[in-house]
Design an enzyme around this catalytic site. Structure first.
Site, PDB file in Angstrom:
ATOM      1  N   THR A  25       0.772  -1.301   0.090  1.00 26.49           N
ATOM      2  CA  THR A  25       0.113   0.174   0.036  1.00 26.49           C
ATOM      3  C   THR A  25       0.887   1.425   0.025  1.00 26.49           C
ATOM      4  O   THR A  25       2.152   1.160  -0.148  1.00 26.49           O
ATOM      5  CB  THR A  25      -1.121   0.008   1.105  1.00 26.49           C
ATOM      6  OG1 THR A  25      -1.695  -1.121   1.319  1.00 26.49           O
ATOM      7  CG2 THR A  25      -2.034   1.198   1.393  1.00 26.49           C
ATOM      8  N   SER A  53     -10.773  -3.074   5.446  1.00 29.18           N
ATOM      9  CA  SER A  53      -9.508  -2.638   5.150  1.00 29.18           C
ATOM     10  C   SER A  53      -8.876  -2.098   6.514  1.00 29.18           C
ATOM     11  O   SER A  53      -9.515  -2.021   7.542  1.00 29.18           O
ATOM     12  CB  SER A  53      -9.584  -1.338   4.109  1.00 29.18           C
ATOM     13  OG  SER A  53      -8.431  -0.899   4.075  1.00 29.18           O
TER      14      SER A  53
END
Ligand code: GLY
Length: 565
Positions: free
Chosen positions: A376, A447
């Site tokens: 990420t 998430s």
């Protein structure tokens, strides 16, 4: 006599006028000053520079965010991109906060057991590698939405730096080479991926220039047609054709229907600090605020460093357990958010924490284990008007699914792996779990991304980091550092430790725990798991309204760059 009285009166009135003016000035300095400088911290120097280019052209923080996000999609392809999604926390100088939920969605043909074989076993790799692992991307829609609704410059101007970087290429750094090495097999497994990210299908050598002509064309198409440039037309058709040819299940309708959602961020307070953070379908804000609510019951500054670490771990143990039990996509499930975020609920959890003993995770009500990609990216922006952006973006694992849709240069995410792949099946403790985050058509997967703003009357911080499930623990530690008055260069640098309920162990970077802290924690009953690698790549900004100073810091673990100007 009368003249003397008048003079005294005039002096008094002048004095009180001065006091009043001073008070008004002080009040406005505390409540609504504008930053003397702007700042950007991102995971790549070229992305930070792209953002500043747009600021210098008269753009605001939101225009700069479009430029930075698009540039990161090009220069940090392992972490985020047009084939992925994320959460963008926006603060308008007017005082309004909003979260853009650009999380990927399961395609409409997705099924809850799509990664299991006929005997109910998980098929290894299916939710991680290749196009079946990819959710419908959200980042392109977020870029267009942000530019059109919040930006000041045309979308094409904000995307221009990324388009140039993609078409002219850039020389990759050592971090790119390390990332390729870790996912080499999957990158080599798809011709179109290997042709872009490898050098003659082999490990790229230092000095390799990464050129992405197809990606530049897709960015140009978005610049010209906006949202429909990606979700309809030739790009959408190529994405869908390519995905389906390789066993994926996307449809044109999935792309056409994708929408960014504006959500109210979560808010809470810790020791006079107002916290604004990501709302579900990210678990980030919930776990962060629940952990801090538990910790707010201790006079932390009076405790020894090892006791603080023990209590932080115990707080995470409980908040991460609730994550696994309750959280998922708010458009699909009901979550007990007001309970989880209530200080009284935290007080109840605190009662069962001993200051001298670890509580084994299996003494708490069992919940499924958290498993997530560890990559990420994150960037933070502050402009001179006081607008802010904290954005955490992802394609999940390094280089996502490893699959580039033919003729697009778009590397697809493998975010489907963030769903509970095997819900309804008893976990190792014999309990059924993960229902809240089970796969369903059109659903967003849970998430951990935690873009966050911190605010006191004097200070404003903007921060976040990549790192999968460890994102939330990293942001918690940064909040504690902010509360203790440390500077952002230290929040991003200091060694980190982590606990996430299961596995029941404290993971820690080299140097995060001294030998004596390790032995004390073990005596308390904690299991320790020293990590060989560092993790995270925090990008943080601090604006001190009193001193007028703006500081920005990029995690030394990465290759990012923070600029204040
Ligand atoms: N894929 C990482 C996250 O969403 O937290």
């Amino acid at each position: 006599m009368a003249r003397t009285c008048t003079s005294i009166l005039l002096i008094k009135v002048s004095f009180w006028c001065c006091v009043l003016l001073l008070l008004l000035w002080a009040d406005s300095a505390i409540t609504s000053p504008v930053p003397p400088k702007s700042a950007i911290a991102s995971a790549h120097p070229l992305a930070t520079q792209a953002g500043f280019k747009v600021l210098r052209q008269g753009g605001n923080a939101f225009d700069a965010a479009v430029a930075v996000a698009a540039a990161l999609a090009v220069v940090e392809p392992a972490g985020s991109g047009l084939g992925g999604g994320g959460f963008l926390l926006l603060h308008q100088a007017s005082g309004r906060d909003v979260m853009l939920d650009a999380r990927e969605k399961a395609p409409m043909a997705a099924r809850r057991d799509m990664y299991l074989d006929e005997t109910g076993k998980v098929i290894p790799g299916l939710s991680v590698d290749g196009p079946l692992a990819a959710g419908i991307p959200g980042l392109p829609a977020a870029l267009v939405h942000m530019a059109e609704k919040y930006g000041r410059l045309p979308l094409s101007q904000c995307l221009a730096p990324a388009i140039r970087l993609a078409s002219e290429g850039f020389v990759v750094g050592p971090r790119y080479l390390r990332q390729v090495k870790r996912r080499f097999d999957i990158l080599q497994g798809y011709n179109q991926t290997a042709a872009i990210f490898l050098q003659h299908r082999r490990m790229p050598r230092p000095g390799f220039r990464l050129i992405q002509k197809d990606l530049a064309r897709v960015l140009e198409t978005i610049a010209q047609y906006g949202r429909s440039g990606f979700y309809q037309g030739w790009v959408a058709k190529r994405l869908v054709d390519s995905v389906r040819q390789e066993g994926g299940i996307w449809s044109l309708e999935d792309l056409r229907r994708y929408q960014v959602i504006e959500r109210q961020p979560l808010e809470g307070d810790y020791r006079g600090i107002h916290i604004v953070s990501a709302a579900p379908p990210s678990s980030g804000g919930v776990v962060l605020l629940e952990s801090l609510n538990i910790l707010s019951g201790y006079f932390i500054h009076r405790l020894s460093p090892v006791t603080i670490k023990h209590l932080v771990v115990e707080a995470w143990r409980r908040a991460y357990r609730d994550r696994a039990l309750y959280l998922g996509d708010p458009d699909f499930i009901a979550m007990p958010l007001s309970r989880l975020l209530d200080p009284d609920y935290a007080a109840g959890l605190r009662v069962a924490i001993r200051q001298d003993r670890a509580m084994p995770s299996d003494w708490l009500n069992p919940a499924p284990e958290v498993q997530e990609g560890a990559d990420t990216t994150h960037f933070s922006i502050l402009d001179r008007e006081g607008n802010r952006v904290a954005a955490t973006l992802s394609i999940n694992y390094l280089f996502g699914s490893g699959f580039v849709a033919q003729g697009t240069g778009v590397l697809l995410n493998d975010e489907m792996d963030d769903f509970s792949i095997k819900p309804g099946v008893p976990n190792i403790y014999g309990l059924v779990g993960g229902e809240a985050n089970a796969i369903a058509p059109g659903k967003r997967m849970l998430s951990s991304m935690t873009p966050t703003f911190l605010e006191t009357p004097q200070k404003v911080a903007i921060l976040g980091t990549p790192g999968g499930s460890r994102i939330i623990s990293m942001v918690t530690l940064a909040v504690l550092d902010f509360a203790a008055g440390f500077r952002p260069s230290l929040w991003v640098k200091w060694p980190r430790y982590h606990h996430q309920y299961l596995p029941d162990e404290i993971q820690f970077e080299p140097d995060a725990l001294s030998p004596s802290e390790q032995s004390t924690l073990q005596t308390m009953g904690h299991r320790l798991h020293p990590l060989a690698r560092h993790y995270g790549n925090m990008q943080a900004i601090l604006w001190d309204k009193n001193s007028g100073q703006v500081e920005a810091a990029s995690d030394p673990r990465g290759e990012g760059m923070a600029i204040v100007e």
